[in-house]
Motif scaffolding. Structure first.
Motif, PDB file in Angstrom:
ATOM      1  N   GLN B  41       2.315 -14.896   8.994  1.00 10.05           N
ATOM      2  CA  GLN B  41       1.661 -13.649   9.393  1.00 10.05           C
ATOM      3  C   GLN B  41       0.448 -13.370   8.515  1.00 10.05           C
ATOM      4  N   GLY B  42      -0.354 -12.405   8.932  1.00 14.43           N
ATOM      5  CA  GLY B  42      -1.461 -11.970   8.101  1.00 14.43           C
ATOM      6  C   GLY B  42      -0.983 -11.007   7.032  1.00 14.43           C
ATOM      7  N   PRO B  43      -1.743 -10.878   5.953  1.00 17.02           N
ATOM      8  CA  PRO B  43      -1.362  -9.915   4.916  1.00 17.02           C
ATOM      9  C   PRO B  43      -1.341  -8.494   5.466  1.00 17.02           C
ATOM     10  N   GLU B  44      -0.415  -7.693   4.961  1.00 18.03           N
ATOM     11  CA  GLU B  44      -0.326  -6.282   5.342  1.00 18.03           C
ATOM     12  C   GLU B  44      -0.474  -5.419   4.094  1.00 18.03           C
ATOM     13  N   PHE B  45      -1.295  -4.394   4.209  1.00 19.47           N
ATOM     14  CA  PHE B  45      -1.609  -3.503   3.096  1.00 19.47           C
ATOM     15  C   PHE B  45      -0.369  -2.765   2.597  1.00 19.47           C
ATOM     16  N   LEU B  46      -0.241  -2.717   1.278  1.00 22.12           N
ATOM     17  CA  LEU B  46       0.832  -1.946   0.672  1.00 22.12           C
ATOM     18  C   LEU B  46       0.295  -0.702  -0.041  1.00 22.12           C
ATOM     19  N   THR B  47      -0.644  -0.933  -0.999  1.00 19.27           N
ATOM     20  CA  THR B  47      -1.099   0.185  -1.804  1.00 19.27           C
ATOM     21  C   THR B  47      -2.444  -0.131  -2.443  1.00 19.27           C
ATOM     22  N   TYR B  48      -3.150   0.930  -2.868  1.00 17.97           N
ATOM     23  CA  TYR B  48      -4.506   0.800  -3.421  1.00 17.97           C
ATOM     24  C   TYR B  48      -4.650   1.654  -4.675  1.00 17.97           C
ATOM     25  N   PHE B  49      -5.276   1.080  -5.690  1.00 15.18           N
ATOM     26  CA  PHE B  49      -5.616   1.796  -6.924  1.00 15.18           C
ATOM     27  C   PHE B  49      -7.122   1.804  -7.126  1.00 15.18           C
ATOM     28  N   GLN B  50      -7.621   2.937  -7.596  1.00 13.02           N
ATOM     29  CA  GLN B  50      -8.991   3.002  -8.105  1.00 13.02           C
ATOM     30  C   GLN B  50      -8.836   3.363  -9.571  1.00 13.02           C
ATOM     31  N   ASN B  51      -9.162   2.399 -10.433  1.00 14.96           N
ATOM     32  CA  ASN B  51      -8.810   2.507 -11.859  1.00 14.96           C
ATOM     33  C   ASN B  51      -7.305   2.742 -11.967  1.00 14.96           C
ATOM     34  N   GLU B  52      -6.872   3.774 -12.663  1.00 14.78           N
ATOM     35  CA  GLU B  52      -5.429   3.981 -12.834  1.00 14.78           C
ATOM     36  C   GLU B  52      -4.827   4.862 -11.741  1.00 14.78           C
ATOM     37  N   ALA B  53      -5.670   5.412 -10.884  1.00 17.04           N
ATOM     38  CA  ALA B  53      -5.187   6.340  -9.859  1.00 17.04           C
ATOM     39  C   ALA B  53      -4.743   5.591  -8.599  1.00 17.04           C
TER      40      ALA B  53
END
Lengths: 114, 114
Positions: B41-53
């Motif tokens: 399968q293709g990758p599926e998004f889990l989570t995103y960080f911008q710096n520590e946030a």
């Protein structure tokens, strides 16, 4: 709901042929459309990307064609080589989210026969 | 290092065990993403960080999944009480912030829950 549909699932071409992989998207907010190449045991690597303000982009042997009204885009690989044998993923993202989170298609396994 | 580094490369966990997966992004990259890629399968998004946030965790499949990036560089994805359906390759990607910035992927951690 699959937001990015990719076809075909697999593709076999002879060396020198021009494989074409197609993708269709549903979310009209998408404004960034990259293609990734993935070899077994490796992470995806960016090949080429396009934004909806242009209809075609070419980088080396790779060309993206983009049809905004049809919400479709495709990857063409010119003069394909056995080393191009890999899995190719189209993806889409929108800048409004701030993160450019990628939504991927399911992938196309390309085999280039010598 | 020159690229995104993930460890371990392979992890076998017994069902119910907790696991921690590490990602070392490219130095200076503000954005960090975690994706889950099931076999074929293709990758599926889990989570995103911008710096520590952690700005987006909408893709985490359950409250057993937890991610952190306390100092804005290294990130850890933790899965508690692993289940067989958690078996997948977990990919980390990093990028600079802004438009037209390429997301660089690591090689991934292949998790097998037995």
């Amino acid at each position: 709901q699959q937001q990015v549909k990719q076809s075909p699932q697999s593709l076999i071409v002879q060396k020198g042929g021009i494989p074409i992989i197609n993708c269709a998207y549903e979310n009209t907010a998408f404004d960034y459309f990259p293609w990734y190449q993935q070899f077994p045991g490796k992470g995806p690597a960016l090949l080429i990307a396009i934004r909806p303000d242009v209809s075609e982009k070419k980088e080396g042997r790779f060309t993206i064609s983009f049809n905004k009204s049809a919400k479709q885009f495709s990857l063409h690989i010119m003069d394909s080589q056995p080393g191009d044998s890999a899995t190719y993923f189209c993806a889409a993202a929108y800048s409004g989210a701030g993160s450019y989170q990628l939504t991927f298609g399911k992938g196309t396994k390309l085999s280039v026969i010598p | 290092g020159a690229g995104v580094s993930q460890s371990p490369r392979y992890k076998v966990a017994k069902r119910g065990q907790d696991v921690a997966l590490r990602c070392d992004p490219i130095s200076g990259h503000v954005s960090l993403f975690w994706y889950q890629q099931a076999l074929g399968q293709g990758p599926e998004f889990l989570t995103y960080f911008q710096n520590e946030a952690q700005l987006d965790k909408s893709g985490l499949p359950s409250d057993r999944f937890f991610a952190e990036r306390p100092e804005g560089s290294v990130s850890t994805l933790k899965i508690q009480r692993t289940q067989q359906e958690d078996s997948a390759v977990y990919l980390c990607a990093s990028s600079l912030l802004g438009e037209d910035t390429e997301a660089f992927f690591g090689q991934g951690t292949r998790l097998t829950v037995v």
